[in-house]
Design a protein around this motif. Structure first.
Motif, mmCIF file in Angstrom:
data_model
loop_
_atom_site.group_PDB
_atom_site.id
_atom_site.type_symbol
_atom_site.label_atom_id
_atom_site.label_comp_id
_atom_site.label_asym_id
_atom_site.label_seq_id
_atom_site.Cartn_x
_atom_site.Cartn_y
_atom_site.Cartn_z
ATOM 1 N N GLY A 114 0.928 -1.163 -0.067
ATOM 2 C CA GLY A 114 -0.297 -0.126 0.074
ATOM 3 C C GLY A 114 0.966 1.320 -0.062
ATOM 4 O O GLY A 114 2.077 1.216 -0.008
ATOM 5 N N MET A 115 0.120 2.296 -0.051
ATOM 6 C CA MET A 115 0.882 3.579 0.326
ATOM 7 C C MET A 115 0.246 4.637 0.850
ATOM 8 O O MET A 115 -0.963 4.722 0.672
ATOM 9 N N GLY A 116 0.710 5.333 1.950
ATOM 10 C CA GLY A 116 0.376 6.443 2.506
ATOM 11 C C GLY A 116 0.031 7.676 1.773
ATOM 12 O O GLY A 116 0.824 7.801 0.833
ATOM 13 N N PRO A 117 -0.976 8.581 2.557
ATOM 14 C CA PRO A 117 -1.143 9.809 1.772
ATOM 15 C C PRO A 117 0.238 10.807 1.423
ATOM 16 O O PRO A 117 0.332 11.475 0.606
ATOM 17 N N ASP A 118 1.360 10.456 2.140
ATOM 18 C CA ASP A 118 2.282 11.015 2.223
ATOM 19 C C ASP A 118 3.445 10.388 1.430
ATOM 20 O O ASP A 118 4.728 10.829 1.476
ATOM 21 N N GLY A 119 2.904 9.402 0.796
ATOM 22 C CA GLY A 119 3.904 8.695 -0.082
ATOM 23 C C GLY A 119 5.023 7.538 0.497
ATOM 24 O O GLY A 119 5.881 7.037 0.022
ATOM 25 N N HIS A 120 4.375 7.513 1.924
ATOM 26 C CA HIS A 120 5.297 6.257 2.516
ATOM 27 C C HIS A 120 4.691 4.795 1.892
ATOM 28 O O HIS A 120 3.695 4.508 1.659
ATOM 29 N N VAL A 121 5.777 3.725 2.167
ATOM 30 C CA VAL A 121 5.587 2.632 1.968
ATOM 31 C C VAL A 121 6.314 1.853 2.852
ATOM 32 O O VAL A 121 7.124 2.056 3.352
ATOM 33 N N ALA A 122 5.695 0.338 3.321
ATOM 34 C CA ALA A 122 5.893 -0.267 4.373
ATOM 35 C C ALA A 122 5.949 0.651 5.780
ATOM 36 O O ALA A 122 4.845 1.678 5.578
ATOM 37 N N SER A 123 7.109 0.926 6.392
ATOM 38 C CA SER A 123 7.111 1.808 7.695
ATOM 39 C C SER A 123 8.379 2.776 6.920
ATOM 40 O O SER A 123 9.103 2.954 8.075
ATOM 41 N N LEU A 124 8.331 3.080 5.969
ATOM 42 C CA LEU A 124 9.591 3.990 5.391
ATOM 43 C C LEU A 124 9.000 5.156 5.035
ATOM 44 O O LEU A 124 8.173 5.331 3.983
ATOM 45 N N PHE A 125 9.187 6.167 5.778
ATOM 46 C CA PHE A 125 8.518 7.560 5.551
ATOM 47 C C PHE A 125 9.515 8.646 5.154
ATOM 48 O O PHE A 125 10.731 8.459 5.248
ATOM 49 N N PRO A 126 8.875 9.600 4.216
ATOM 50 C CA PRO A 126 9.549 10.547 3.547
ATOM 51 C C PRO A 126 10.584 11.399 4.537
ATOM 52 O O PRO A 126 10.117 11.756 5.777
ATOM 53 N N GLY A 127 11.753 11.380 4.182
ATOM 54 C CA GLY A 127 12.709 12.191 5.010
ATOM 55 C C GLY A 127 13.374 11.605 6.283
ATOM 56 O O GLY A 127 14.205 12.074 6.766
ATOM 57 N N HIS A 128 12.727 10.196 6.439
ATOM 58 C CA HIS A 128 13.392 9.526 7.641
ATOM 59 C C HIS A 128 14.723 8.744 7.009
ATOM 60 O O HIS A 128 14.715 8.049 5.942
ATOM 61 N N PRO A 129 15.611 8.815 8.023
ATOM 62 C CA PRO A 129 16.869 8.047 7.560
ATOM 63 C C PRO A 129 16.867 6.398 7.379
ATOM 64 O O PRO A 129 17.543 5.826 6.364
ATOM 65 N N LEU A 130 15.731 6.114 7.714
ATOM 66 C CA LEU A 130 15.567 4.562 7.447
ATOM 67 C C LEU A 130 15.374 4.057 5.930
ATOM 68 O O LEU A 130 15.665 3.131 5.509
ATOM 69 N N VAL A 131 15.070 5.275 5.217
ATOM 70 C CA VAL A 131 14.791 4.855 3.806
ATOM 71 C C VAL A 131 16.359 4.634 3.040
ATOM 72 O O VAL A 131 16.158 4.068 1.966
ATOM 73 N N LYS A 132 17.255 5.029 3.781
ATOM 74 C CA LYS A 132 18.612 4.830 3.087
ATOM 75 C C LYS A 132 19.230 3.530 3.815
ATOM 76 O O LYS A 132 20.404 3.130 3.235
ATOM 77 N N GLU A 133 18.555 2.892 4.633
ATOM 78 C CA GLU A 133 19.212 1.574 5.250
ATOM 79 C C GLU A 133 19.355 0.538 3.993
ATOM 80 O O GLU A 133 18.700 0.248 3.310
ATOM 81 N N ASN A 134 20.746 0.186 4.144
ATOM 82 C CA ASN A 134 21.006 -0.884 2.906
ATOM 83 C C ASN A 134 21.826 -2.095 3.230
ATOM 84 O O ASN A 134 22.070 -2.800 2.282
ATOM 85 N N GLU A 135 21.890 -2.407 4.487
ATOM 86 C CA GLU A 135 22.459 -3.478 4.873
ATOM 87 C C GLU A 135 21.392 -4.571 5.647
ATOM 88 O O GLU A 135 21.307 -5.536 5.022
ATOM 89 N N LYS A 136 20.766 -3.993 6.639
ATOM 90 C CA LYS A 136 19.663 -4.682 7.188
ATOM 91 C C LYS A 136 18.640 -5.236 6.379
ATOM 92 O O LYS A 136 18.183 -4.498 5.337
ATOM 93 N N TRP A 137 17.733 -6.336 6.769
ATOM 94 C CA TRP A 137 16.756 -6.828 5.918
ATOM 95 C C TRP A 137 15.566 -6.123 6.676
ATOM 96 O O TRP A 137 14.694 -6.019 5.889
ATOM 97 N N VAL A 138 15.672 -6.352 8.058
ATOM 98 C CA VAL A 138 14.448 -5.715 8.736
ATOM 99 C C VAL A 138 14.784 -4.531 9.641
ATOM 100 O O VAL A 138 15.958 -5.125 10.439
ATOM 101 N N THR A 139 14.433 -3.571 9.672
ATOM 102 C CA THR A 139 14.747 -2.490 10.731
ATOM 103 C C THR A 139 13.712 -2.096 11.692
ATOM 104 O O THR A 139 12.540 -2.614 11.383
ATOM 105 N N PHE A 140 13.875 -0.978 12.562
ATOM 106 C CA PHE A 140 12.787 -0.842 13.404
ATOM 107 C C PHE A 140 12.644 0.853 13.372
ATOM 108 O O PHE A 140 13.641 1.462 13.157
ATOM 109 N N ILE A 141 11.634 1.385 13.917
ATOM 110 C CA ILE A 141 11.476 2.746 13.988
ATOM 111 C C ILE A 141 10.846 3.056 15.017
ATOM 112 O O ILE A 141 9.717 2.379 15.708
ATOM 113 N N LYS A 142 11.209 4.157 15.887
ATOM 114 C CA LYS A 142 10.497 4.539 17.301
ATOM 115 C C LYS A 142 9.841 5.760 17.170
ATOM 116 O O LYS A 142 9.146 6.156 17.959
#
Ligand SMILES: O=C1O[C@H](COP(=O)(O)O)[C@@H](O)[C@H](O)[C@H]1O
Length: 317
Positions: A217-245
Motif C-alpha cells: 500500500g502507500m500512505g497519503p504522504d508517499g510512505h510505503v511499508a514503515s519507510l517515511f519521507p525524509g526518515h533516515p531508514l529509507v537509506k538503510e542498505n544492509e539490514k533486511w528488517v529494521t525498526f522505527i520508534k
C-alpha cells in the motif's frame, strides 16, 4: 485480462474466464499505456484518454517513465473493480510459483490493502487457490500485541487469513513480546532460517531475500511499508528488517523491511486508491522530477512492478 500479460498458461483450476467477473479495468487505452511502459526502448509522449463510468479522464505518459522502469499502470473505474483484478493477479502468481517451486512467498502490507484483497477470499478463488503452498509475511508491523486494533497481523487475520486454509505454521507474524529492536532482529533471523531452508529465494543480484510477491500500500504522504519521507531508514542498505520508534503515523514503534529487500522482489503490486493519494502517485508516475524522492518513488524491484490505481488515485496523471 491484466494477468494475461504475465503468463501464457491459464490458471487451470479456475473456471474459464466467461464465468469470472468481467474485467473491470478501464479498457484498452489504459491497457495499451500499461503495455508500453514495460518496453524500455519505446520512446513516446502521449496523452491517453479513457472513458469511465463516471466521466472522462486523461493519462499522460512520457518516455522517461518507461526508461526509469516505473512499471505497468492499471487504472480502474472503482476500488471494487480494482479488487476483482487484484484477486486474479494474486491468484495467478500464486499458481505460477506453486507449480514452479511448490511454494508461494507473499508479503502483505497493513492499511487499506487488506480490504482490497477481499475478492481473493470469495468464489472462485477461495476454493480454487492451493492455499497450502502459501507462506505469508509482513512488509511492516506495528509493535503492539497481535490482538491490538493497530496490529497489521490482526487486520490481515480478520479480513483475509481467517477465511482461507493457509497452514498457521506458514504465517510469519512478528514476536509481539519483544521491543521494537528485538522484534526486528527476530524477524530478520526468521527470514534467514527460511532462506537457509529454501522457503525464501535469494536474489542472485543483491543477496537479499527475493519474495515472490509483495502487496504494497502507500500512505497519503508517499510512505510505503514503515519507510517515511525524509526518515533516515529509507537509506538503510544492509539490514533486511529494521525498526522505527518515531513513526510520524501512529503507532510510533514499528518494524519494517528495508528497501534492498523490497526491491529484490520478483513482483510488486502497488495498490493505491483515493484522491488523497493522487499527489504522491503523480510524483511517482508523472513527468516531473523531484530532487528528494518520496519512498514510493524508491520502489523499483528487480522483477515486475504493477500499479493498481483507482481513478481517483490516478486523477492527477
Ligand atoms: O501505516 C501503514 O500505512 C500504510 C498505508 O496505509 P493505507 O491505509 O493508507 O493504505 C500501509 O501500507 C502500511 O502497511 C501500514 O503499516
Amino acid at each position: 485480462m491484466a494477468s494475461s500479460l504475465y503468463f501464457s498458461a491459464p490458471f487451470r483450476t479456475l473456471p474459464p474466464s466467461p464465468s469470472l467477473p468481467k474485467s473491470p479495468r478501464i479498457p484498452f487505452q489504459v491497457s495499451r499505456l500499461s503495455h508500453s511502459l514495460t518496453h524500455k526502448s519505446l520512446a513516446f509522449s502521449t496523452g491517453i484518454r479513457g472513458v469511465s463510468g463516471s466521466g472522462r479522464f486523461r493519462l499522460r505518459a512520457k518516455a522517461s517513465m518507461a526508461e526509469k522502469g516505473k512499471g505497468k499502470v492499471e487504472v480502474f473505474d472503482s476500488e471494487d473493480d480494482l479488487s476483482v483484478s487484484l484477486a486474479k493477479y494474486t491468484a495467478d502468481l500464486a499458481d505460477k510459483f506453486s507449480k514452479l517451486k511448490g511454494s508461494f512467498t507473499v508479503v502483505l502490507s497493513g492499511g487499506s490493502l487488506i480490504k482490497s484483497l477481499r475478492k481473493l477470499v470469495e468464489p472462485p478463488y477461495v476454493d480454487a487457490v492451493d492455499w497450502s503452498t502459501w507462506h505469508v509475511f509482513w512488509v511492516d508491523e506495528r509493535v503492539v500485541p497481535k490482538d491490538h486494533d493497530d496490529s497489521n497481523y490482526k487486520l490481515a487475520f480478520d479480513g483475509f487469513l481467517s477465511k482461507v486454509p493457509i497452514p498457521p505454521g506458514k504465517v510469519y507474524a512478528i514476536n509481539d513480546a519483544l521491543p521494537a529492536e528485538g522484534a526486528a532482529d527476530d524477524y530478520e533471523t526468521c527470514l534467514k532460517h527460511l532462506v537457509k531452508s529454501n522457503v525464501i529465494s535469494v536474489s542472485a543480484a543483491t543477496g537479499f531475500p527475493k519474495f515472490d510477491l509483495m502487496l504494497l500500500g502507500m500512505g497519503p504522504d508517499g510512505h510505503v511499508a514503515s519507510l517515511f519521507p525524509g526518515h533516515p531508514l529509507v537509506k538503510e542498505n544492509e539490514k533486511w528488517v529494521t525498526f522505527i520508534k518515531d513513526s510520524p503515523k501512529p503507532p510510533p514503534e514499528r518494524i519494517t523491511f528495508t528497501f534492498p529487500v523490497i526491491n529484490s522482489s520478483a513482483n510488486i503490486a502497488l495498490v493505491v486508491c483515493g484522491a488523497g493519494k493522487a499527489g504522491p502517485v503523480h510524483a511517482a508516475l508523472g513527468s516531473g522530477q523531484n530532487s528528494d524522492p518520496l519512498p514510493v518513488q524508491m520502489v523499483s524491484p528487480e522483477g515486475e512492478l504493477v500499479w493498481f490505481l483507482d481513478k481517483d488515485a490516478a486523477s492527477k496523471l
